[in-house]
Design a protein around this motif. Structure first.
Motif, PDB file in Angstrom:
ATOM      1  N   LEU A 213      47.474  20.573  40.618  1.00 32.66           N
ATOM      2  CA  LEU A 213      46.530  19.468  40.546  1.00 32.66           C
ATOM      3  C   LEU A 213      45.361  19.803  41.461  1.00 32.66           C
ATOM      4  O   LEU A 213      45.536  19.914  42.679  1.00 32.66           O
ATOM      5  N   SER A 214      44.192  19.989  40.881  1.00 33.89           N
ATOM      6  CA  SER A 214      43.030  20.348  41.696  1.00 33.89           C
ATOM      7  C   SER A 214      42.503  19.116  42.423  1.00 33.89           C
ATOM      8  O   SER A 214      42.775  17.969  42.042  1.00 33.89           O
ATOM      9  N   ASP A 215      41.691  19.353  43.444  1.00 30.14           N
ATOM     10  CA  ASP A 215      41.103  18.228  44.167  1.00 30.14           C
ATOM     11  C   ASP A 215      40.135  17.449  43.276  1.00 30.14           C
ATOM     12  O   ASP A 215      40.043  16.223  43.369  1.00 30.14           O
ATOM     13  N   ASP A 216      39.417  18.136  42.395  1.00 30.87           N
ATOM     14  CA  ASP A 216      38.515  17.438  41.482  1.00 30.87           C
ATOM     15  C   ASP A 216      39.290  16.553  40.512  1.00 30.87           C
ATOM     16  O   ASP A 216      38.883  15.410  40.220  1.00 30.87           O
TER      17      ASP A 216
ATOM     18  N   PHE B 283      41.002   2.791  50.580  1.00 29.70           N
ATOM     19  CA  PHE B 283      39.924   3.771  50.466  1.00 29.70           C
ATOM     20  C   PHE B 283      40.458   5.187  50.663  1.00 29.70           C
ATOM     21  O   PHE B 283      41.246   5.439  51.585  1.00 29.70           O
ATOM     22  N   ILE B 284      40.001   6.101  49.823  1.00 32.70           N
ATOM     23  CA  ILE B 284      40.398   7.507  49.905  1.00 32.70           C
ATOM     24  C   ILE B 284      39.167   8.355  50.197  1.00 32.70           C
ATOM     25  O   ILE B 284      38.138   8.248  49.522  1.00 32.70           O
ATOM     26  N   SER B 285      39.287   9.221  51.210  1.00 34.06           N
ATOM     27  CA  SER B 285      38.212  10.141  51.586  1.00 34.06           C
ATOM     28  C   SER B 285      38.823  11.496  51.942  1.00 34.06           C
ATOM     29  O   SER B 285      40.037  11.657  51.954  1.00 34.06           O
ATOM     30  N   ARG B 286      37.956  12.466  52.229  1.00 32.19           N
ATOM     31  CA  ARG B 286      38.361  13.791  52.709  1.00 32.19           C
ATOM     32  C   ARG B 286      39.380  14.482  51.791  1.00 32.19           C
ATOM     33  O   ARG B 286      40.270  15.208  52.248  1.00 32.19           O
ATOM     34  N   LEU B 287      39.261  14.278  50.492  1.00 35.13           N
ATOM     35  CA  LEU B 287      40.215  14.872  49.553  1.00 35.13           C
ATOM     36  C   LEU B 287      39.904  16.357  49.400  1.00 35.13           C
ATOM     37  O   LEU B 287      38.778  16.743  49.086  1.00 35.13           O
ATOM     38  N   ARG B 288      40.944  17.190  49.580  1.00 31.36           N
ATOM     39  CA  ARG B 288      40.744  18.636  49.549  1.00 31.36           C
ATOM     40  C   ARG B 288      42.068  19.346  49.287  1.00 31.36           C
ATOM     41  O   ARG B 288      43.146  18.757  49.421  1.00 31.36           O
TER      42      ARG B 288
END
Length: 338
Positions: free
Chosen positions: A253-256, A292-297
């Motif tokens: 599963l890619s980050d995009d 909230f979701i951030s910094r996904l990598r």
């Protein structure tokens, strides 16, 4: 259908949030009755523009209401939850007392709303605040690529420990500026300008009960096969829990791909710009319904790994909002019979 609702523990942080959220969401209540201990009888609490006077829990007849929202701690839930349920009220409890009872569904509506049909004791449990926001984030990712393992470190605000804990942070912070020595009372160490890697009691294996709750509750709500380890830390903020999460999947599963999946998922807002300030902090999530979701990598240390940052208002999604959403789900599915 309009229903009568009792809020047990209406003078506490979570109880007051329940009242505020019910009014904000136009919950179909024909009557709302705030209940509290004897010492708070007559105390007024806000319900929108109205002021409601608290009534005595010990003398209340729960057969007169359809729903009882409990926000008063485990000992109160243990004593009064079964009594309210037996009297005919649907009990939605925010404490940890009923969460691992196999006959009591543990529900986060965005994740396992169907569990509302599995009520056996007329009681539904609300999960731990740190668990609630985590499983909202994990559910759509689990559906997409099947989660094997989760490592989570929490940054939990003082409101998770109650009003006295918030007061302790305020008083210690104020005192430090006039050279007063901080005196821990609610916490085991100074909380102002500090972090404490300890929430709830220690267990024999070295984990705290808060960390055990996150593991056990995630398994019950989402999937018993998921492996999860948590490190729960109290930080000097008033409201809003942060979580740094690393997830290992069975499938790629890619980050995009994950970012697009999360953008479409209920209860989630993705704010993820790879630039200064392109993320959400606990202060910014206060008063909001979303997780909230951030910094996904990509996490390059494991096969099929992702990392992300997750924040939510712990008094809302972590407690009061989730309870009200459960009540809404029960109403929408005709679980509540007047």
């Amino acid at each position: 259908m309009e229903v009568k609702v009792a809020v047990v523990g209406a003078t506490g942080n979570v109880g007051q949030e329940m009242l505020a959220i019910m009014e904000e969401r136009l919950f179909p209540a024909s009557e709302v009755i705030p209940l509290a201990s004897r010492r708070s009888i007559g105390r007024e609490v806000s319900y929108g523009d109205k002021k409601l006077k608290c009534r005595d829990l010990e003398n209340f007849d729960f057969s007169t209401v359809d729903i009882a929202l409990f926000a008063a701690g485990g000992s109160v839930a243990k004593e009064w939850g079964p009594k309210a349920a037996k009297a005919g009220a649907l009990v939605i409890d925010n404490s940890s007392h009923f969460r691992m009872d196999p006959d009591v569904p543990l529900i986060v509506p965005e994740v396992n709303a169907d569990a509302v049909t599995q009520i056996k004791k007329n009681i539904i449990a609300n999960p731990n605040c740190s668990t609630a926001q985590l499983v909202v984030a994990l559910k759509p990712l689990h559906d997409a690529a099947k989660i094997k393992r989760v490592v989570v470190s929490t940054y939990q605000s003082t409101s998770g420990a109650g009003k006295d804990a918030m007061d302790e942070l305020f008083n210690q912070t104020k005192g430090i500026f006039v050279n007063d020595t901080p005196t821990p009372e609610k916490f085991t160490k100074q909380i102002a300008f500090n972090v404490i890697p300890h929430i709830d009691v220690f267990m024999e294996d070295g984990f705290t009960k808060e960390e055990w709750k996150m593991t056990s509750e995630t398994k019950k709500i989402l999937d018993t096969k998921i492996k999860l380890t948590a490190n729960c830390v109290r930080v000097p903020t008033f409201v809003g829990h942060g979580e740094a999460v690393n997830v290992e999947f069975e499938n790629p599963l890619s980050d995009d791909e994950a970012r697009e999946i999360l953008r479409e998922a209920p209860g989630i807002l993705v704010v993820d710009k790879r630039e200064d300030g392109g993320y959400v902090t606990p202060v910014e999530c206060v008063g909001d319904f979303a997780t909230f979701i951030s910094r996904l990598r990509v996490d390059p240390t494991v096969d099929n790994g992702l990392a992300f940052w997750c924040v939510s208002d712990n008094l809302r999604k972590g407690a009061a909002l989730n309870a009200v959403q459960i009540a809404e789900t029960a109403l929408n599915r005709n679980i509540i019979k007047k």
